[in-house]
Design a protein around this motif. Sequence first.
Motif, PDB file in Angstrom:
ATOM      1  N   TYR A   1       4.188   5.214 -37.181  1.00 56.86           N
ATOM      2  CA  TYR A   1       3.474   6.103 -36.257  1.00 56.86           C
ATOM      3  C   TYR A   1       1.959   5.966 -36.468  1.00 56.86           C
ATOM      4  N   ALA A   2       1.527   6.008 -37.715  1.00 53.58           N
ATOM      5  CA  ALA A   2       0.097   5.874 -38.030  1.00 53.58           C
ATOM      6  C   ALA A   2      -0.435   4.517 -37.569  1.00 53.58           C
ATOM      7  N   ALA A   3       0.336   3.446 -37.777  1.00 52.84           N
ATOM      8  CA  ALA A   3      -0.099   2.113 -37.355  1.00 52.84           C
ATOM      9  C   ALA A   3      -0.245   2.040 -35.842  1.00 52.84           C
ATOM     10  N   CYS A   4       0.698   2.634 -35.121  1.00 53.98           N
ATOM     11  CA  CYS A   4       0.620   2.640 -33.654  1.00 53.98           C
ATOM     12  C   CYS A   4      -0.627   3.378 -33.180  1.00 53.98           C
ATOM     13  N   LEU A   5      -0.890   4.548 -33.764  1.00 54.37           N
ATOM     14  CA  LEU A   5      -2.055   5.333 -33.361  1.00 54.37           C
ATOM     15  C   LEU A   5      -3.340   4.574 -33.672  1.00 54.37           C
ATOM     16  N   LYS A   6      -3.380   3.919 -34.811  1.00 54.45           N
ATOM     17  CA  LYS A   6      -4.563   3.159 -35.210  1.00 54.45           C
ATOM     18  C   LYS A   6      -4.866   2.038 -34.217  1.00 54.45           C
ATOM     19  N   LEU A   7      -3.812   1.484 -33.618  1.00 52.25           N
ATOM     20  CA  LEU A   7      -3.988   0.382 -32.675  1.00 52.25           C
ATOM     21  C   LEU A   7      -4.075   0.838 -31.223  1.00 52.25           C
TER      22      LEU A   7
ATOM     23  N   ALA B   1      -2.226   3.544 -29.605  1.00 53.12           N
ATOM     24  CA  ALA B   1      -1.142   4.307 -28.975  1.00 53.12           C
ATOM     25  C   ALA B   1      -1.563   5.772 -28.854  1.00 53.12           C
ATOM     26  N   THR B   2      -0.966   6.455 -27.909  1.00 50.27           N
ATOM     27  CA  THR B   2      -1.197   7.886 -27.707  1.00 50.27           C
ATOM     28  C   THR B   2      -0.013   8.648 -28.292  1.00 50.27           C
ATOM     29  N   PRO B   3      -0.263   9.688 -29.082  1.00 53.15           N
ATOM     30  CA  PRO B   3       0.878  10.439 -29.637  1.00 53.15           C
ATOM     31  C   PRO B   3       1.668  11.148 -28.539  1.00 53.15           C
ATOM     32  N   ALA B   4       2.993  11.108 -28.657  1.00 54.63           N
ATOM     33  CA  ALA B   4       3.862  11.820 -27.723  1.00 54.63           C
ATOM     34  C   ALA B   4       4.796  12.775 -28.462  1.00 54.63           C
ATOM     35  N   GLY B   5       4.957  12.595 -29.755  1.00 55.95           N
ATOM     36  CA  GLY B   5       5.796  13.458 -30.576  1.00 55.95           C
ATOM     37  C   GLY B   5       5.635  13.055 -32.031  1.00 55.95           C
ATOM     38  N   ALA B   6       5.088  13.946 -32.841  1.00 60.54           N
ATOM     39  CA  ALA B   6       4.808  13.646 -34.249  1.00 60.54           C
ATOM     40  C   ALA B   6       6.083  13.361 -35.029  1.00 60.54           C
ATOM     41  N   PRO B   7       5.972  12.647 -36.148  1.00 60.98           N
ATOM     42  CA  PRO B   7       7.151  12.385 -36.985  1.00 60.98           C
ATOM     43  C   PRO B   7       7.840  13.683 -37.401  1.00 60.98           C
TER      44      PRO B   7
ATOM     45  N   HIS C   1       7.359   9.661 -31.639  1.00 59.53           N
ATOM     46  CA  HIS C   1       7.223   9.073 -30.311  1.00 59.53           C
ATOM     47  C   HIS C   1       5.755   8.814 -30.002  1.00 59.53           C
ATOM     48  N   VAL C   2       5.496   7.636 -29.434  1.00 61.27           N
ATOM     49  CA  VAL C   2       4.154   7.257 -29.015  1.00 61.27           C
ATOM     50  C   VAL C   2       4.238   6.662 -27.612  1.00 61.27           C
TER      51      VAL C   2
ATOM     52  N   GLU D   1      -0.063   1.089 -21.915  1.00 57.08           N
ATOM     53  CA  GLU D   1       0.342   1.221 -20.509  1.00 57.08           C
ATOM     54  C   GLU D   1       1.046   2.545 -20.233  1.00 57.08           C
ATOM     55  N   GLY D   2       1.263   3.346 -21.267  1.00 58.73           N
ATOM     56  CA  GLY D   2       1.930   4.636 -21.100  1.00 58.73           C
ATOM     57  C   GLY D   2       3.429   4.609 -21.314  1.00 58.73           C
ATOM     58  N   ASN D   3       3.988   3.452 -21.702  1.00 57.62           N
ATOM     59  CA  ASN D   3       5.430   3.370 -21.968  1.00 57.62           C
ATOM     60  C   ASN D   3       5.781   4.158 -23.224  1.00 57.62           C
ATOM     61  N   LEU D   4       6.888   4.865 -23.166  1.00 57.93           N
ATOM     62  CA  LEU D   4       7.340   5.696 -24.274  1.00 57.93           C
ATOM     63  C   LEU D   4       8.113   4.847 -25.283  1.00 57.93           C
TER      64      LEU D   4
END
Length: 131
Positions: free
Chosen positions: A89-95, A97-103, A117-118, A122-125
């Motif tokens: 999750y942290a790696a996705c956010l760093k690159l 991604a937008t958070p959609a649901g925290a761990p 969830h991130v 493009e906004g894909n979940l």
Amino acid sequence: MDALHTRLLVARFGESFRFYDSLLPDLIGATRTRGGAEGPYASWDVDGQGVLALIDRTAMAATVPSLSDPVPGDRTVLVSRVPDVDAAYAACLKLGATPAGAPADRPAWGPTLRSAHVRDPEGNLWELQSY
């Protein structure tokens, strides 16, 4: 290990379930591994690898609130099993991604299941999970 598979978000779970449960065994040799027509979740594997899952849109909205929008935009979720949900999750956010649901631990989904969830650029979940 299921590195990546697709989960369809459905509003008519029973109808969608019957369609895929009737089609996937003969079409691609899939075996249903979880769930039934009553929902809210079902999945099919080929040779022990997840190939498709269905989840009731309302059930998934309890975890990702943006899915409760009455006009459905999302129809799919990419799902990946990762060794460490928090690190992924942290790696996705760093690159970007937008958070959609925290761990969070999700014992209702499985006794040891943890997910986050991130949304990609493009906004894909995308669901990151470990169990």
